[in-house]
Enzyme design. Structure first.
Site, PDB file in Angstrom:
ATOM      1  N   VAL A 120     -13.579 -13.307  -0.098  1.00 48.46           N
ATOM      2  CA  VAL A 120     -14.622 -14.226  -0.559  1.00 48.46           C
ATOM      3  C   VAL A 120     -14.469 -15.446  -1.091  1.00 48.46           C
ATOM      4  CG1 VAL A 120     -16.381 -12.047  -0.657  1.00 48.46           C
ATOM      5  CG2 VAL A 120     -14.892 -12.749  -2.709  1.00 48.46           C
ATOM      6  N   CYS A 129      -5.228 -18.272  -5.255  1.00 47.31           N
ATOM      7  CA  CYS A 129      -5.045 -17.399  -3.968  1.00 47.31           C
ATOM      8  C   CYS A 129      -4.114 -18.443  -3.015  1.00 47.31           C
ATOM      9  CB  CYS A 129      -6.473 -17.457  -3.623  1.00 47.31           C
ATOM     10  SG  CYS A 129      -7.501 -16.516  -4.642  1.00 47.31           S
ATOM     11  N   THR A 165       1.046  -1.306   0.088  1.00 44.86           N
ATOM     12  CA  THR A 165       0.009  -0.159   0.135  1.00 44.86           C
ATOM     13  C   THR A 165       0.852   1.164   0.028  1.00 44.86           C
ATOM     14  OG1 THR A 165      -1.443  -1.193   1.346  1.00 44.86           O
ATOM     15  CG2 THR A 165      -1.973   0.856   1.053  1.00 44.86           C
ATOM     16  N   LYS A 171      -4.375 -10.639   5.271  1.00 43.04           N
ATOM     17  CA  LYS A 171      -5.079 -11.616   3.958  1.00 43.04           C
ATOM     18  C   LYS A 171      -3.917 -12.776   3.750  1.00 43.04           C
ATOM     19  CE  LYS A 171      -6.522 -12.607   0.125  1.00 43.04           C
ATOM     20  NZ  LYS A 171      -7.944 -13.220  -0.263  1.00 43.04           N
ATOM     21  N   LYS A 196     -11.510 -26.888  -7.804  1.00 42.62           N
ATOM     22  CA  LYS A 196     -12.262 -27.467  -6.598  1.00 42.62           C
ATOM     23  C   LYS A 196     -13.614 -27.621  -7.231  1.00 42.62           C
ATOM     24  CE  LYS A 196     -13.810 -22.857  -4.202  1.00 42.62           C
ATOM     25  NZ  LYS A 196     -13.712 -22.212  -3.022  1.00 42.62           N
ATOM     26  N   HIS A 234     -12.632 -35.640  17.976  1.00 40.47           N
ATOM     27  CA  HIS A 234     -12.019 -34.825  19.317  1.00 40.47           C
ATOM     28  C   HIS A 234     -12.455 -33.410  19.309  1.00 40.47           C
ATOM     29  CE1 HIS A 234      -8.956 -32.868  21.726  1.00 40.47           C
ATOM     30  NE2 HIS A 234      -8.520 -34.054  22.167  1.00 40.47           N
TER      31      HIS A 234
HETATM   32  N1  SAJ Z   1      -8.663 -27.811  -0.637  1.00 36.27           N
HETATM   33  C1  SAJ Z   1      -8.277 -29.086  -0.381  1.00 36.27           C
HETATM   34  N2  SAJ Z   1      -8.850 -29.638   0.831  1.00 36.27           N
HETATM   35  C2  SAJ Z   1      -9.588 -28.701   1.730  1.00 36.27           C
HETATM   36  C3  SAJ Z   1     -10.027 -27.585   1.077  1.00 36.27           C
HETATM   37  C4  SAJ Z   1      -9.601 -27.035   0.019  1.00 36.27           C
HETATM   38  O1  SAJ Z   1      -7.569 -29.785  -0.862  1.00 36.27           O
HETATM   39  O2  SAJ Z   1      -9.901 -29.346   2.540  1.00 36.27           O
HETATM   40  C5  SAJ Z   1      -8.198 -27.257  -1.815  1.00 36.27           C
HETATM   41  C6  SAJ Z   1      -9.507 -27.116  -2.904  1.00 36.27           C
HETATM   42  O3  SAJ Z   1      -9.647 -28.220  -3.723  1.00 36.27           O
HETATM   43  C7  SAJ Z   1      -8.696 -25.890  -3.941  1.00 36.27           C
HETATM   44  C8  SAJ Z   1      -7.647 -25.393  -2.908  1.00 36.27           C
HETATM   45  O4  SAJ Z   1      -7.699 -26.117  -1.768  1.00 36.27           O
HETATM   46  O5  SAJ Z   1      -7.770 -26.761  -4.705  1.00 36.27           O
HETATM   47  C9  SAJ Z   1      -8.342 -24.039  -2.670  1.00 36.27           C
HETATM   48  O6  SAJ Z   1      -9.689 -23.809  -2.347  1.00 36.27           O
HETATM   49  P1  SAJ Z   1     -10.393 -23.238  -1.028  1.00 36.27           P
HETATM   50  O7  SAJ Z   1     -11.864 -23.457  -1.299  1.00 36.27           O
HETATM   51  O8  SAJ Z   1      -9.760 -23.452   0.371  1.00 36.27           O
HETATM   52  O9  SAJ Z   1     -10.091 -21.723  -1.401  1.00 36.27           O
HETATM   53  P2  SAJ Z   1     -10.080 -20.701  -2.563  1.00 36.27           P
HETATM   54  O10 SAJ Z   1      -8.857 -20.471  -3.256  1.00 36.27           O
HETATM   55  O11 SAJ Z   1     -11.366 -20.786  -3.476  1.00 36.27           O
HETATM   56  O12 SAJ Z   1     -10.623 -19.358  -1.820  1.00 36.27           O
HETATM   57  C10 SAJ Z   1      -9.657 -18.889  -0.859  1.00 36.27           C
HETATM   58  C11 SAJ Z   1     -10.171 -18.655   0.481  1.00 36.27           C
HETATM   59  N3  SAJ Z   1      -9.578 -18.362   1.591  1.00 36.27           N
HETATM   60  C12 SAJ Z   1      -9.776 -19.064   2.916  1.00 36.27           C
HETATM   61  O13 SAJ Z   1     -10.689 -19.746   3.006  1.00 36.27           O
HETATM   62  C13 SAJ Z   1      -8.751 -18.664   3.911  1.00 36.27           C
HETATM   63  C14 SAJ Z   1     -11.393 -17.013   0.414  1.00 36.27           C
HETATM   64  O14 SAJ Z   1     -11.994 -17.053   1.421  1.00 36.27           O
HETATM   65  C15 SAJ Z   1     -10.351 -16.221  -0.032  1.00 36.27           C
HETATM   66  O15 SAJ Z   1     -11.098 -14.855  -0.466  1.00 36.27           O
HETATM   67  C16 SAJ Z   1      -9.880 -16.635  -1.575  1.00 36.27           C
HETATM   68  O16 SAJ Z   1      -8.858 -17.886  -1.266  1.00 36.27           O
HETATM   69  C17 SAJ Z   1      -8.765 -15.307  -2.084  1.00 36.27           C
HETATM   70  O17 SAJ Z   1      -9.204 -14.868  -3.048  1.00 36.27           O
HETATM   71  O18 SAJ Z   1      -7.853 -15.273  -1.456  1.00 36.27           O
END
Ligand code: SAJ
Length: 420
Positions: free
Chosen positions: A161, A266, A126, A212, A331, A250
Site C-alpha cells: 500500500v 521502503c 519465511t 515485494k 514526499k 512517446h
Molecule cells: N519519488 C521521486 N520521484 C517520483 C516518485 C517518488 O523522487 O517520481 C520519491 C518520493 O518523493 C519519496 C520516495 O521516492 O521520497 C518514495 O515515495 P513513493 O511514493 O514512490 O513510495 P513510498 O515509499 O511511499 O511507497 C512505496 C510504494 N511502492 C511502489 O510504488 C512500488 C508502496 O506501494 C509500497 O507499499 C511501499 O513503498 C512499501 O511499504 O514498501
C-alpha cells in the site's frame, strides 16, 4: 477452518490499517504492539500515526468491540506479522523484529493456526521464521518438515500500500500470496478475502518475497533514471521537467520525476536487501541506490552556488543571507519525516550556512530533533517575505499553490520543478 480471532503483530503504518480492515468486517481482532503508548491510544479509539481515514475506521472498530490492542500476544486463529525490517551494518536486512515477533507468538500457538509474514523481507525469510517457530515449539509440526499435513500453516504476503492512500489500496490492490505449502496459500487467501476486493495471486514464499523487493527496486531504478537526467540537464542548461514531459509523449516512455533524493522507509531500503544477497548480479539496482542517495549532496551544492550568486549580486554579507527550505516530509502531502532527504538537506544547509536557515513544513508543528536549535520553523508567508534564497524540497499542495508572482526572490533552487 474459519478464523474466529485474528491477531496482528505490529500496529504501525501497515499493521494498524490491516487490523482495522478485518475489524470493520466484524471480525474479532487482537492487535499487539510493544509500544504501550500505541496500545493505549488505539484502545481509546484514536490513532498514533497519520493516515487519511484510518482514524474513523479504528474508532468504529474499537467502539464496536471488534478491535482491541494489547502488549503481549494472546491465542488466535491467524497471526499476521507486520513489524519493521530495517537494514543494519553494510545494508544487510535486520530480521531482529521479525524474530522477536515470531518468538513472542510461539507460546500461544495451537494446532490449526495460520501465520502470515507481511514485513518486507529478504528471500528465505519465511523459511527462516518457520525455523525459529519450530525451535520454540517442538510439540507442533511446521510446513518445512510436515508439508501439507503440518499443524501450523505459514505464508508470506507482502503489503504494497502507498502511504497516504493506505485505506483504499489495502482493499483494492491485488495481493501476492506465497505459502510454504498449497494449503498455507489457500488459507492465507481465504483470510485476506475477508476484506480484499483485489485478487489474491498465489505463488511460493520465495517468489512472493522477491516480488515485494522487485516492486520497490523497480521504482527506485526508475527514480534514479530521472535523478540522473536532472544532473545531466543541469550541466546542459536544459529544463529537466520540460524534457521529461516531452519524452513522455512517446507511447512507450514513462519517466518518473526527479527530486531531492529518495526517502521513506521502503524504496530507500528494500533494494539493499537484493544487493546484500546478490552483490555480483545486482549492479543496476546497486547503482540506482547510489545515484538516489547522492542527490541530496548535489542539491546542497546547488544551494551553495545560489548563495554565492546572492552574495555577489546583492552585496549582502553571508551572515545576512536567509535561506528558506520548503518541505521536510519524505514526499508530498504527508507528515512523515522518516528517512526524508528534505530533512537531511535542510540539516546540511543549516550546518554549512553562517546566516539563518528556516524551514517551512505545513504538515508538522514541531521540528525533528536533528533540526532543533539549528533552524526555525516558519509559515509560508513569512518565509516568502523574509528569505533571500528559496529551496523547494517537497511539492506539497500548499507550495504548488504559490503563484509565480508571489516569488520575488532571484535565487531559487527548485528540486521539484514547481516554481519553474
Ligand atoms: N519519488 C521521486 N520521484 C517520483 C516518485 C517518488 O523522487 O517520481 C520519491 C518520493 O518523493 C519519496 C520516495 O521516492 O521520497 C518514495 O515515495 P513513493 O511514493 O514512490 O513510495 P513510498 O515509499 O511511499 O511507497 C512505496 C510504494 N511502492 C511502489 O510504488 C512500488 C508502496 O506501494 C509500497 O507499499 C511501499 O513503498 C512499501 O511499504 O514498501
Amino acid at each position: 477452518m474459519s478464523f474466529g480471532i485474528i491477531s496482528v503483530i505490529g500496529l504501525g503504518y501497515i499493521g494498524l490499517p490491516t487490523a482495522a480492515a478485518f475489524a470493520s468486517c466484524q471480525k474479532s481482532v487482537i492487535g499487539v504492539d510493544v509500544n504501550q503508548h500505541a496500545v493505549e491510544t488505539i484502545n481509546r479509539g484514536a490513532i498514533h500515526i497519520v493516515e487519511p481515514d484510518l482514524d474513523k475506521v479504528v474508532k468504529v472498530a474499537v467502539e464496536g468491540g471488534y478491535l482491541r490492542a494489547v502488549t503481549a500476544p494472546q491465542a488466535a486463529d491467524a497471526f499476521l506479522i507486520a513489524v519493521p525490517t530495517p537494514f543494519k551494518g553494510e545494508h544487510e536486512p535486520d530480521m531482529a523484529y521479525v524474530r522477536s515477533a515470531a518468538e513472542s507468538i510461539a507460546p500461544v500457538l495451537k494446532k490449526g493456526d495460520l501465520i502470515i509474514l507481511e514485513s518486507t523481507s529478504p528471500v528465505g525469510a519465511t523459511e527462516q521464521m518457520a525455523e525459529w517457530l519450530a525451535a520454540a515449539r517442538p510439540d507442533l509440526s511446521f510446513p518445512q518438515l510436515a508439508g501439507e499435513n503440518s499443524d501450523i500453516d505459514i505464508a508470506y504476503c507482502p503489503e504494497r500500500v502507498l502511504p497516504g492512500q493506505v485505506m483504499v489500496e489495502l482493499i483494492k490492490n491485488d495481493r501476492v500470496v506465497g505459502g510454504m505449502t498449497d494449503k498455507s496459500s489457500r488459507r492465507a487467501s481465504e483470510l485476506y478475502k475477508i476484506f480484499l476486493e483485489g485478487e489474491c495471486v498465489i505463488t511460493n514464499a520465495k517468489t512472493a518475497e522477491m516480488c515485494k523487493l522487485t516492486e520497490n527496486s523497480f521504482r527506485d531504478v526508475n527514480i534514479a533514471f530521472a535523478n540522473e537526467l536532472s544532473l545531466i540537464c543541469a550541466e546542459q542548461g536544459i529544463n529537466v521537467w520540460e524534457l521529461i514531459s516531452l519524452a513522455n509523449r512517446h507511447p512507450r516512455v514513462n519517466i518518473l520525476q526527479p527530486g531531492p533524493g529518495v526517502g521513506g522507509h521502503c524504496i530507500a531500503v528494500d533494494p539493499w536487501f537484493i544487493v546484500s544477497q546478490n552483490p555480483e548480479q545486482s549492479r543496476l539496482i546497486h547503482t540506482a541506490r547510489l545515484v538516489n542517495d547522492s542527490k541530496p549532496r548535489w542539491v546542497v551544492d546547488q544551494v551553495k552556488a545560489a548563495v554565492a550568486d546572492c552574495l555577489t549580486e546583492s552585496g549582502k554579507r553571508a551572515n545576512e543571507v536567509k535561506i528558506a527550505c520548503f518541505g521536510l516530509a519524505f514526499k508530498p502531502n504527508i507528515d512523515d519525516l522518516r528517512e526524508s532527504p528534505a530533512v537531511h538537506i535542510t540539516e546540511m544547509v543549516a550546518q554549512w550556512h553562517v546566516g539563518q536557515t528556516v524551514a517551512v513544513e505545513p504538515n508538522v508543528h514541531e521540528l525533528p530533533n536533528s533540526l532543533k536549535g539549528l533552524v526555525e520553523l516558519l509559515d509560508v508567508g513569512q518565509a516568502l517575505e523574509e528569505a533571500d534564497v528559496l529551496l523547494m524540497l517537497v511539492d506539497h499542495r500548499q507550495f504548488k499553490a504559490i503563484g509565480g508572482d508571489a516569488i520575488k526572490q532571484k535565487w531559487v533552487v527548485d528540486t521539484k520543478g514547481v516554481w519553474r
